[in-house]
Design an enzyme around this catalytic site. Structure first.
Site, short mmCIF file in Angstrom:
data_model
loop_
_atom_site.label_atom_id
_atom_site.label_comp_id
_atom_site.label_asym_id
_atom_site.label_seq_id
_atom_site.Cartn_x
_atom_site.Cartn_y
_atom_site.Cartn_z
N ASN A 144 2.82 69.08 52.62
CA ASN A 144 1.57 68.84 53.34
C ASN A 144 1.51 69.69 54.60
O ASN A 144 2.53 70.01 55.21
CB ASN A 144 1.40 67.34 53.67
CG ASN A 144 1.97 66.97 55.03
OD1 ASN A 144 1.32 67.14 56.05
ND2 ASN A 144 3.22 66.51 55.05
N SER A 209 6.81 67.30 63.45
CA SER A 209 5.91 67.74 62.38
C SER A 209 5.85 69.26 62.41
O SER A 209 5.72 69.85 63.49
CB SER A 209 4.51 67.15 62.58
OG SER A 209 4.53 65.79 62.22
N ASN A 211 3.51 71.18 61.33
CA ASN A 211 2.17 71.75 61.17
C ASN A 211 1.36 71.87 62.44
O ASN A 211 0.17 72.15 62.39
CB ASN A 211 1.40 70.91 60.13
CG ASN A 211 2.17 70.84 58.81
OD1 ASN A 211 2.60 71.87 58.30
ND2 ASN A 211 2.37 69.64 58.30
N THR A 212 1.99 71.61 63.58
CA THR A 212 1.33 71.84 64.87
C THR A 212 2.14 72.92 65.59
O THR A 212 3.32 72.69 65.89
CB THR A 212 1.28 70.53 65.70
OG1 THR A 212 0.46 69.60 65.01
CG2 THR A 212 0.73 70.75 67.10
N LYS A 249 11.33 61.01 66.70
CA LYS A 249 11.41 61.42 65.28
C LYS A 249 11.84 62.88 65.18
O LYS A 249 11.23 63.75 65.80
CB LYS A 249 10.06 61.20 64.59
CG LYS A 249 10.14 61.46 63.07
CD LYS A 249 8.95 60.88 62.34
CE LYS A 249 9.03 61.16 60.86
NZ LYS A 249 7.93 60.58 60.09
C1 LIG Z 1 1.10 63.74 53.30
C2 LIG Z 1 2.09 63.43 54.39
C3 LIG Z 1 1.65 63.29 55.70
C4 LIG Z 1 2.57 62.99 56.72
N1 LIG Z 1 2.12 62.83 58.00
C5 LIG Z 1 3.00 62.49 58.97
C6 LIG Z 1 2.55 62.27 60.30
O1 LIG Z 1 1.37 62.31 60.61
N2 LIG Z 1 3.50 61.97 61.24
C7 LIG Z 1 4.83 61.89 60.95
O2 LIG Z 1 5.63 61.61 61.85
N3 LIG Z 1 5.27 62.08 59.70
C8 LIG Z 1 4.39 62.37 58.70
N4 LIG Z 1 4.85 62.57 57.44
C9 LIG Z 1 6.31 62.51 57.16
C10 LIG Z 1 6.75 61.15 56.65
O3 LIG Z 1 6.56 60.15 57.61
C11 LIG Z 1 8.25 61.18 56.25
O4 LIG Z 1 9.00 61.44 57.42
C12 LIG Z 1 8.56 62.25 55.23
O5 LIG Z 1 7.53 62.39 54.30
C13 LIG Z 1 9.86 61.95 54.46
O6 LIG Z 1 9.75 60.75 53.73
P1 LIG Z 1 9.42 60.73 52.13
O7 LIG Z 1 10.30 61.74 51.48
O8 LIG Z 1 9.69 59.32 51.71
O9 LIG Z 1 7.98 61.08 52.02
C14 LIG Z 1 3.96 62.85 56.40
C15 LIG Z 1 4.38 62.99 55.08
C16 LIG Z 1 3.46 63.27 54.08
C17 LIG Z 1 3.96 63.39 52.66
#
Ligand SMILES: Cc1cc2nc3c(=O)[nH]c(=O)nc-3n(C[C@H](O)[C@H](O)[C@H](O)COP(=O)(O)O)c2cc1C
Length: 400
Positions: A144, A209, A211-212, A249
């Site tokens: 993403n 993140s 993406n910023t 985080k």
């Molecule tokens: C579509 C998407 C959007 C996400 N948006 C955020 C976000 O806004 N802030 C954040 O801290 N993590 C965000 N994450 C990261 C998740 O919180 C998590 O740390 C990461 O996906 C790993 O967990 P997973 O493998 O179970 O998805 C996002 C993940 C995905 C897949």
């Protein structure tokens, strides 16, 4: 003419009976959290839609509480205390799923022990242009590059305040981001802490993140020190009942030296956060990825992230000598995955990507399996298992 009418009547009643039967079977399967039905029927149908549309539908379904309440009852060994809060079970919904704070009650119905809302930015912003989320089905992963699409602090705070009036039992974290155009990040996070302290159970400083632009640089030793010192002193200036646990985080792509630097900062008294969330998505791409979307820019989550995040959990657990509770997240799709994260050093866990592949029944399955694994190892609580294998994961190397 009559014969034709008769045939037509028979065909339509056959169609009606089949549709009714299928509808009834679907409703029953959803009600019973039938994993096979989700795997073979519902989730493949969901994947016919583009990922952002299906995500929006899932949020609506949770918002209007269309998913039935789980039948799984959390056993006493799943309950755990962290930061003086009692979590009915250690499995939470990770940030990014309910970015705008609309779906908390519905997610609580599914059996999540806590829900993290956000990331929320001070001002509303649209995020990156679409498409910005991709399913890597063969790899059970997602890439993403949403770029913090957020309704902004005022709108999300209003929703959470309304929610709190109806439901005070849910444990809710609020994950804070910064606006893309903000010249200085520190005030953005301070504003978030001040805004959400009356409605959140914990707050997260998200500096990981991908993406910023420039966000991850805030994990560097000096900028991190300045950020945490300022944010913590703003938190500590609030009236005592509003001083929420503050978590940081981290990205799974930190080098060994960067991990040490982060640990040295957060162990300083003035920068001592109450917890870590390990980890966010990765910008690395394992050569084993096979999906066509593997080169899309953005953060990769799901199965291919699992080991990277577990190693970072172990590293941070050992570097902080187990003094900073960790929420482990990254590629969890089974009780075994959750248990590994706990044994590496996590006191709580979260998931996101696996939920999008397996649907609501995955929550109960993870809890059931985790409960079983704890029993098999003769443990009566999650807390007993925390960090038991940290050394093992450290020794097995970060990139194995
Ligand atoms: C579509 C998407 C959007 C996400 N948006 C955020 C976000 O806004 N802030 C954040 O801290 N993590 C965000 N994450 C990261 C998740 O919180 C998590 O740390 C990461 O996906 C790993 O967990 P997973 O493998 O179970 O998805 C996002 C993940 C995905 C897949």
């Amino acid at each position: 003419m009559n014969a034709k009418k008769n045939i037509w009547r028979k065909v339509s009643s056959a169609v009606l009976v089949s549709c009714g039967g299928f509808g009834f079977f679907t409703a029953l399967s959803v009600y019973k959290e039938n994993e096979q039905f989700y795997r073979n029927v519902i989730m493949p149908a969901v994947r016919k839609l583009d990922p952002e549309t299906s995500h929006n539908i899932a949020i609506m379904a949770a918002k209007y509480r269309i998913f039935p309440k789980t039948k799984f009852v959390d056993g006493s060994n799943l309950g755990t205390e962290v930061w003086g809060l009692h979590f009915p079970n250690p499995v939470g919904m990770a940030a990014g799923f309910d970015k705008q704070g609309e779906a908390i009650h519905g997610l609580q119905d599914l059996g999540f022990g806590f829900v993290e809302v956000g990331s929320v930015t001070p001002l509303p912003q649209p995020g990156n242009p679409q498409p910005r989320v991709f399913r890597l089905v063969e790899d059970e992963a997602i890439i993403n590059r949403f770029g913090f699409n957020s309704d902004g602090q005022d709108a999300v705070h209003k929703r959470l305040s309304e929610f709190r009036k109806k439901n005070s039992s849910a444990l809710v974290g609020v994950n804070l981001g910064k606006n893309k155009e903000s010249p200085d990040s520190v005030p953005d996070y301070i504003m978030g802490v001040q805004k959400f302290s009356d409605v959140a159970d914990y707050l997260v400083i998200n500096v990981s993140s991908p993406n910023t632009p420039g966000l991850r640089d805030l994990q560097g030793e000096k900028p991190l020190e300045v950020l945490l010192e300022n944010v913590l002193s703003a938190r500590d200036a609030l009236p005592a009942p509003m001083r929420r646990p503050l978590l940081l985080k981290l990205a799974p792509d930190l080098t060994a030296q960067e991990r040490k630097d982060v640990a040295s900062v957060i162990l300083k008294k003035k920068c001592k956060v109450d917890g870590l969330i390990v980890s966010n998505t990765t910008v690395s791409r394992s050569p084993s990825l096979s999906s066509a979307f593997r080169e899309e820019p953005g953060g990769l989550s799901g199965k291919p992230l699992s080991k990277l995040s577990t190693h970072l959990i172990a590293d941070m657990y050992l570097l902080t000598k187990g003094t900073v509770p960790i929420i482990g997240v990254g590629g969890i799709s089974s009780g075994q995955d959750a248990y590994e994260k706990v044994r590496a050093g996590a006191s709580l866990v979260q998931l996101y990507t696996a939920f999008t592949y397996h649907g609501p029944p995955i929550v109960s399955r993870i809890k059931r399996e985790l409960d079983q694994l704890l029993r098999e190892d003769g443990m009566s609580s999650v807390a007993e298992a925390v960090g038991k294998d940290a050394q093992k994961y450290l020794q097995s190397g970060a990139n194995s």
